[in-house]
Design an enzyme around this catalytic site. Structure first.
Site, PDB file in Angstrom:
ATOM      1  CB  CYS A   2      -0.909   0.011   1.245  1.00  0.00           C
ATOM      2  SG  CYS A   2      -1.897  -1.494   1.449  1.00  0.00           S
ATOM      3  CB  SER A 362      11.953 -11.154  -6.099  1.00  0.00           C
ATOM      4  OG  SER A 362      12.509 -10.688  -4.883  1.00  0.00           O
TER       5      SER A 362
END
Length: 641
Positions: A2, A362
């Site tokens: 966010c 990742s």
């Protein structure tokens, strides 16, 4: 994932401009397209933009405790929130949602500022406690989530997830910080806690800021990497424990109420993460990779092999230099000048992933934690020479050789004896700075104008690395530089690159290798488990041999970067001509020796030298100036600490 913003009046007497806070919040709308919220109180305004990941229906923010006396706006994920909830419920706290955000308000009620020590995840949040009249702002241990703030002369604190949101406030000065400029051209980014603007700072990783009305603002560290644990020396034991820890860290990051996938570059780290994900998933893992159409930079074939081995739902896309205005787009995404050219392909792979998922895992962190960078082996070898050759002899002998030996930028790094001799003639921290800097001290002196060098007042960007290495509580030379990278390059370069690129596409990225408990354990590994000659990440590679093809694990390391040399001499050469003009943004600052800038361009375009790195930094700085001109950024000639 966010975005958050806030305005806090320490006196509590001034009303918050609601329209101003909303404009700040709108500037980070890309971080949270799923909803917006605000909280206003006496002398306080908090704003939030939400990207819904967990408890999609019930996790709206700002979020409050039972009686509304504690409110939080939060960016990130608390991966262990399900483990914390029973402990807090047993203490009498009542939960009304299933979100990790609610854990924060109850943890604050129970443990105060020590609440952050209970969180395992990535986070930046701002919390207001009405009863205690206290603002509490915190950032995760390794700096995965960003937080900028500015303290105004009237006692107002302005903060936000990105610099662009803070700069909306008209009270924030746009004067550039000369020391930050020097650091950018040394490292290719502006290291924490400085920002490119003198008035704005970054909350450092593993720090919190607390401001209780009527008292002074406090800024403290709550965590650091330690080197005093029991050393791990047995390779077989280390391999087994590493796989166990990686599995646990990966499993934690699979908690999601929205579609999830992974980046797959074809390197060791992302391949290991995908392999572990595949073993935990009942359906095909969605994977994403980027190619360049240039064999020297393209690892897509290795990514394809891993995708086939684990039957992933694989998607690849080529990056070309024909984007309409790549530099302006990068400048707008990063706010500060940012010189890592892999930011462009990172954005492209995030863009590709967001077409199909909302969360991607990742492989970031493997090099820093397990000694994967080539510079680690080189530094380790030069340190052995420093320990054996007397200081006086080393300075005189290698200093002289470094001056007279011919420069050979065209040669592989291990054949560049001039650089090696120069580093051997230096002390350890200065030598490591020479190795990690994009532009060393000599190159920056030539680049900057005489007036700007005077403005620096003797400051040198090497101070950043020296301070970080000095803070490492260890005598091990490899651990010192790993620690320095974890404190500087990781939060200031790698994680900034990924955060801004992913948030520009409203994608959340999670990094299992950057689990803080895994990082703590990695610092206990003996150097022999990280480096073997010139080979890095020994224990990681050995541990994942059952999961990743051996030839992929042990092939020469490549960085995730673009073919800048060719593109700057081809499709982008027009930008270089524009950059060197007398009426251009660079010349107008007075920071640069424009004759030497033009010489760099001429030598590069003629094929005489490869100045790709320097020219890319200049192009990105120019793009920053053009982007910042909308906010009337200025340069004031007075350096500040």
């Amino acid at each position: 994932m966010c975005g958050l913003v806030g305005i806090f009046d320490s006196s509590g007497e001034r009303q918050i401009d609601r329209a101003l806070l909303r404009r700040m919040n709108d500037r980070v709308a890309h971080r949270g397209p799923d909803g917006a919220g605000e909280h206003f109180g006496p002398g306080l305004g908090l704003g939030h933009r939400r990207l819904a990941i967990i408890d999609v229906g019930g996790g709206r923010q700002p979020l409050y405790n039972e009686d509304g006396s504690v409110v939080v706006v939060f960016n990130g994920e608390i991966y262990n929130y399900r483990d914390i909830i029973p402990e807090l419920e047993a203490a009498g706290h009542v939960f009304h949602t299933h979100s990790d955000t609610e854990v924060i308000v109850h943890a604050w009620e129970e443990w105060g500022e020590r609440s952050v020590e209970h969180f395992r995840g990535m986070f930046a949040f701002a919390l207001w406690d009405e009863t205690r009249q206290t603002l509490f702002i915190a950032r995760d241990r390794l700096g995965k989530k960003p937080l900028y703030y500015a303290l105004l002369p009237d006692g107002t604190l302005v903060f936000g997830s990105e610099l662009k949101s803070v700069m909306v406030h008209p009270g924030v000065s746009t004067a550039l910080d000369p020391w930050a400029v020097d650091e950018f051209f040394a490292y290719g980014y502006v290291p924490d806690p400085r920002s490119i603007y003198r008035a704005v700072r970054k909350l450092p990783p593993a720090h919190w800021l607390l401001w209780r009305r009527g008292a002074a603002m406090e800024l403290r560290s709550y965590w650091d990497l330690r080197f005093d644990g029991e050393p791990v020396t047995d390779l077989n034991e280390a391999k087994a424990e590493l796989v166990e820890r990686l599995n646990a860290a990966t499993r934690l990051r699979l908690v999601s109420d929205v579609p999830l996938g992974a980046f797959l570059s074809g390197g060791v780290d992302s391949s290991a993460v995908v392999a572990l994900m595949a073993g935990m998933s009942s359906s095909a893992v969605k994977t994403f990779s980027i190619s360049f159409g240039d064999r020297a930079y393209d690892e897509s074939a290795y990514a394809q092999r891993m995708a086939e081995r684990y039957s992933t739902d694989h998607h690849a896309r080529a990056v070309t230099p024909d984007e309409s205005d790549p530099l302006s787009n990068l400048a707008a995404r990063y706010d500060e000048p940012f010189g890592d050219s892999s930011a462009m392909p990172t954005y492209r792979v995030c863009q590709l992933a967001r077409e199909r998922v909302t969360v991607a895992l990742s492989g970031d962190g493997g090099d820093e934690l397990f000694g994967g960078y080539r510079r680690y082996a080189l530094h380790h070898m030069t340190e052995q020479v420093r320990r054996t050759v007397p200081t006086g002899l080393r300075h005189s002998l290698f200093g002289m050789l470094g001056r007279v030996y011919p420069k050979a930028d065209w040669a592989p790094r291990f054949l560049r004896a001039k650089t090696t001799f120069q580093e051997l003639g230096m002390e350890s921290a200065d030598a490591y700075f020479q190795g990690v800097s994009v532009l060393n001290n000599t190159m920056r002196r030539r680049l900057f104008s005489d007036a700007f060098r005077r403005d620096l007042q003797g400051y040198c960007a090497s101070h950043v690395v020296r301070s970080a290495m000095a803070a490492a509580d260890t005598d091990d030379d490899l651990a010192k530089i790993q620690y320095a990278d974890i404190k500087t390059w990781l939060p200031g370069g790698i994680l900034v690159k990924v955060d801004r690129a992913s948030m520009a596409t409203s994608l959340e990225v999670r990094s299992p290798l950057l689990d803080h408990e895994l990082a703590e354990w990695s610092m206990r590994l003996a150097p022999s488990l990280k480096l073997k000659g010139r080979e890095g990440k020994l224990v990681l590679k050995r541990a994942v041999e059952p999961y990743v093809d051996r030839d992929l694990l042990y092939r020469p390391k490549r960085g995730f970067s673009m073919p800048l040399l060719r593109w700057l001499r081809g499709p982008w050469r027009g930008r270089l001509d524009t950059m060197t003009g007398d009426d251009g943004s660079l010349a107008a600052t007075g920071l640069f020796n424009m004759s030497n800038v033009r010489l760099l361009v001429d030598q590069h375009l003629s094929g005489q030298s490869d100045h790709s790195a320097a020219l890319w930094l200049l192009l990105m700085f120019e793009a920053f100036l053009v982007n910042a001109a909308k906010g009337e950024a200025t340069f004031h000639r007075q350096a500040t600490v």
